[in-house]
Design an enzyme around this catalytic site. Structure first.
Site, short mmCIF file in Angstrom:
data_model
loop_
_atom_site.label_atom_id
_atom_site.label_comp_id
_atom_site.label_asym_id
_atom_site.label_seq_id
_atom_site.Cartn_x
_atom_site.Cartn_y
_atom_site.Cartn_z
N GLU A 60 0.82 -1.21 0.00
CA GLU A 60 0.00 0.00 0.00
C GLU A 60 0.86 1.26 0.00
OE1 GLU A 60 -3.12 2.84 0.46
OE2 GLU A 60 -2.93 0.87 -0.47
N HIS A 125 -12.45 3.19 -9.82
CA HIS A 125 -11.11 3.69 -9.55
C HIS A 125 -10.14 3.32 -10.67
CE1 HIS A 125 -7.54 3.94 -6.51
NE2 HIS A 125 -7.65 5.02 -7.23
N HIS A 278 -2.97 -9.74 -16.85
CA HIS A 278 -4.36 -9.53 -17.26
C HIS A 278 -4.71 -8.04 -17.22
CE1 HIS A 278 -8.42 -10.80 -18.04
NE2 HIS A 278 -8.89 -10.26 -16.92
#
Length: 305
Positions: A60, A125, A278
């Protein structure tokens, strides 16, 4: 006029940086690291720099550092492009898009940390970040004068290709949203098989999470078919326009890689490398489709002269 090599390298760095933001955001979601720094932003667990490091905090906090650093790069690139290439029709618009949506995605990320948001809002987002990536990508192509090298200013795009390109680009954004919704609702492995949810059962999805997963698979299958049909049309009718010819062949290759990676996510039980590939493939596809939208705009502009 050729742009300076410094501007070119700066544009490449900004584009790679935006790709890292997309991948970093996906990594945060896939590893459930969104609360690694607690309900604190921009600090992390009450400190500007975290002292107690866990994998979640590292992921994060690193994502925040990358986002902040790349934001500075994109601000400089947008200002630089505006000053040096403002005469190019799309540059000012792209510069604005890159900055506006970069700030928007940062604010949504901060809001999620501070107050939390629903899955359907969070799924936006990634799509917002993707618009900023596409704008930076197009700015980079303009800076490298790709259009001049491929004589893209003189392309002639017929109505069939024009409307299919616009349609598949808009639709690709829907595919992106459904993919983000799969991640944010933790539906990635709700269906253990591929291509059906359970290959031994020909039944409709039985719950919300299966509907989200299978809806995304259906959307991804349709975009593959659509891109394939457009590419066949381009091969037949646009061989003498290399920028269109090769752009659609590359788009078909990318969408094939996207489908394979999507299958791989399920069969490898959410292998993180496959999952990030992906994400990368759909980002590249959307950027390329946006480039072809720009070509359509230029073709229409030339036709009016």
């Amino acid at each position: 006029m050729q742009q300076s090599k410094y501007m070119k390298w700066f544009a490449v760095a900004a584009t790679i940086g935006m790709a890292l933001i997309l991948l970093g955001g996906a990594l945060v979601t896939k590893t459930d690291s969104g609360m690694g720094c607690g309900r604190n932003w921009p600090d992390c667990n009450g400190s500007l720099i975290p002292t107690h490091i866990t994998p979640e905090i590292l992921i994060e906090f690193s994502h925040r550092v990358v986002t902040g650093s790349v934001s500075i790069l994109i601000f400089i690139l947008s200002f630089w492009s505006w000053r040096k290439l403002g005469h190019v029709r799309e540059v000012k618009f792209l510069s604005f898009l890159a900055l506006f949506f970069l700030i928007a995605q940062a604010l949504i990320g901060a809001a999620q940390v501070l107050w939390g948001q629903g899955d359907f809002i969070l799924a936006l987002h990634f799509g917002i970040s993707l618009i900023s990536f596409a704008a930076v990508f197009l700015l980079t192509l303009i800076i490298f004068e790709v259009d001049q090298k491929f004589n893209a200013n003189n392309v002639h795009i017929g109505g069939v290709l024009k409307w299919n390109t616009i349609g598949v680009t808009i639709y690709s954004y829907l595919v992106v949203y459904t993919g983000a919704l799969v991640r944010h609702t933790n539906s990635s492995l709700i269906c253990p098989d591929w291509p059906l949810c359970r290959n031994d059962q020909m039944v409709l999805p039985g719950n919300f999470y299966e509907w989200v997963q299978m809806g995304h698979r259906l959307a991804a299958g349709l975009i593959f078919i659509w891109v394939l049909i457009i590419t066949i049309h381009v091969i037949k009718h646009y061989k003498k326009q290399p920028v269109l010819y090769w752009s659609w062949i590359i788009a078909l290759i990318i969408v094939c890689c996207q489908v394979i990676a999507g299958m791989g996510v399920v069969l490898t039980r959410l292998n993180i490398v496959v999952a990030l590939l992906h994400t990368l493939f759909i980002s590249l596809l959307f950027g390329l489709l946006c480039y072809m939208i720009m070509l359509i705009s230029r073709s229409s502009h030339q036709a009016k002269k």
